[in-house]
Design an enzyme around this catalytic site. Structure first.
Site, PDB file in Angstrom:
ATOM      1  N   SER A  67       6.308  -0.413  -5.405  1.00 50.29           N
ATOM      2  CA  SER A  67       5.942  -0.800  -6.765  1.00 50.29           C
ATOM      3  C   SER A  67       6.661  -2.086  -7.161  1.00 50.29           C
ATOM      4  O   SER A  67       6.508  -3.104  -6.510  1.00 50.29           O
ATOM      5  CB  SER A  67       6.234   0.362  -7.722  1.00 50.29           C
ATOM      6  OG  SER A  67       5.527   0.211  -8.927  1.00 50.29           O
ATOM      7  N   ASP A 181      -0.023   3.961  -6.938  1.00 47.65           N
ATOM      8  CA  ASP A 181       1.382   3.563  -6.847  1.00 47.65           C
ATOM      9  C   ASP A 181       2.141   4.299  -5.745  1.00 47.65           C
ATOM     10  O   ASP A 181       2.065   5.525  -5.642  1.00 47.65           O
ATOM     11  CB  ASP A 181       2.051   3.837  -8.199  1.00 47.65           C
ATOM     12  CG  ASP A 181       3.379   3.121  -8.354  1.00 47.65           C
ATOM     13  OD1 ASP A 181       4.310   3.430  -7.584  1.00 47.65           O
ATOM     14  OD2 ASP A 181       3.494   2.270  -9.243  1.00 47.65           O
TER      15      ASP A 181
END
Length: 313
Positions: A67, A181
Site C-alpha cells: 500500500s 489493497d
C-alpha cells in the site's frame, strides 16, 4: 621485557584486533533489505526512516512494501524519493480534494486514477525490471484471497494494485483478477523482500496505530461541530441517549480493517522477525493526514535514529 610489559602489549594487540574485527563486521552489516508497511498517510514516516538509514551509511540493496509502503518504496527505487517528498510539501486539504476523483459505485467511492496520473507527471512510470534494486509490491486477489506479488511490469500498475483500499478505491482489474489493497493479506511483507545472506532485514511498521487515540481526536472534532449546530443539538435531545458518533458504518469498517491489518502485521513479525524493527504507533495521525507530510517524515526520522542508536550500541 618485563612480564607486565608483555601482558600490556598483548592486551593492546588483542584490543586492536578486536576493534578491527568489529569495524569489519559492522561494515558488512550496513547492507539492508528494507520492508515498508501499509498505513495510509502514516506511511509518509517511511521517508524519514529511509533518510536516516542513508545518512547513517546503510545501503538499501532491496526494498518491498504494501500500500503506502509500496508507493514510498517505488519512489526510492526509482531514485526520486526527494522529488516525491518535495511534491508532498505542496499537498494541503484543497489539493487532496482536487486529487480525489469521486465516483460513488457499489464497490468504491473513488476511482484512484487522478492521483496515479498526477504522480506519473512527477515521477514517470518505469518497468520494475529496470530499477537499480529489486522491488516488490503486495496486492490481494479479491476472489481467491491470495497475495499477488509484483516484481515485474509497470511500477505504477503495481502501486495502484497495492493501494486499492476496499470500499474506497476502485478495485484494479488485471487480466482475470480483481485486485485490492495488499494490507488485507500481508501489510508488512518481510517474507517477500529479496535478501542476500549478509543483508540486515529492516522493517518499518506504521500500521499498528493507536485507534483509540485517533478516535478521540474524531470525537473532539465532532463535539466541537455539534456545539455550533442547532440542528444537531436538537437531534441530540430527541435521540435517546444522544447520537453515537463514535460507532457508525464508517467507524465500524475502519476499526475492523485496523484490527485485521494490525494482527496480520504482528503475525508476520513472529514468522519472519527482522534484525531491526521500527514500530511507530502514530497516535496523533489518521490514514488521511496527507497534508501533514513534514511532521510525519520528521517522526519517522527521529524514531529511526533512536532505533539505530540502540542497535549500534
Amino acid at each position: 621485557m618485563t612480564e607486565s610489559t608483555e601482558s600490556s602489549n598483548l592486551l593492546n594487540l588483542f584490543t586492536e584486533v578486536k576493534d578491527t574485527v568489529i569495524r569489519r563486521i559492522r561494515g558488512r552489516k550496513k547492507d539492508v533489505a528494507l520492508v515498508l508497511s501499509s498505513g495510509g498517510a502514516r506511511g509518509l514516516a517511511h521517508i524519514g526512516a529511509i533518510e536516516e538509514l542513508l545518512d547513517r551509511g546503510y545501503h538499501i540493496r532491496s526494498i518491498a512494501g504494501t500500500s503506502m509502503g509500496a508507493l514510498v518504496a517505488g519512489m526510492y527505487a526509482t531514485g526520486n524519493l526527494e522529488t516525491f517528498r518535495e511534491w508532498m510539501k505542496s499537498i494541503d486539504k484543497r489539493k487532496i480534494r482536487e486529487l480525489t476523483d469521486y465516483s460513488p459505485s457499489l464497490d468504491h467511492l473513488v476511482k484512484g486514477k487522478r492521483i496515479i496520473d498526477t504522480l506519473k507527471t512527477i515521477v514517470p512510470d518505469t518497468d520494475i525490471d529496470t530499477l537499480p534494486i529489486p522491488y516488490a509490491a503486495i496486492s490481494t486477489d479479491w476472489e481467491s484471497g491470495h497475495e499477488v506479488v509484483f516484481r515485474h511490469g509497470s511500477l505504477y500498475e503495481a502501486i495502484r494494485a497495492s493501494i486499492s483500499l476496499p470500499a474506497y478505491f476502485e478495485p484494479m482489474h488485471l487480466g482475470n483478477k480483481l485486485l485490492i489493497d495488499g494490507g488485507t493479506t500481508n501489510p508488512l511483507p518481510l517474507n517477500r523482500v529479496e535478501r542476500h545472506k549478509s543483508d540486515l532485514l529492516v522493517a518499518v511498521n506504521v500500521c499498528g496505530h493507536d485507534y483509540e487515540g485517533e478516535l478521540e481526536l474524531k470525537r473532539t472534532a465532532e463535539r466541537q461541530r455539534m456545539a455550533s449546530s442547532r440542528t444537531l443539538q436538537l437531534l441530540n435531545r430527541i435521540v435517546p441517549g444522544g447520537l453515537k458518533l463514535d460507532f457508525n458504518y464508517f467507524t465500524l469498517l475502519n476499526r475492523t480493517a485496523s484490527i485485521m491489518i494490525h494482527q496480520n502485521a504482528q503475525l508476520m513479525l513472529r514468522l519472519c522477525p527482522p534484525d531491526i524493527l521500527l514500530d511507530i504507533p502514530m497516535r496523533r495521525f489518521s490514514g488521511s493526514d496527507y497534508d501533514k507530510s513534514e511532521r510525519l517524515i520528521a517522526i519517522g526520522r527521529a524514531r529511526m535514529k533512536k532505533v539505530l542508536d540502540d542497535y549500534e550500541e
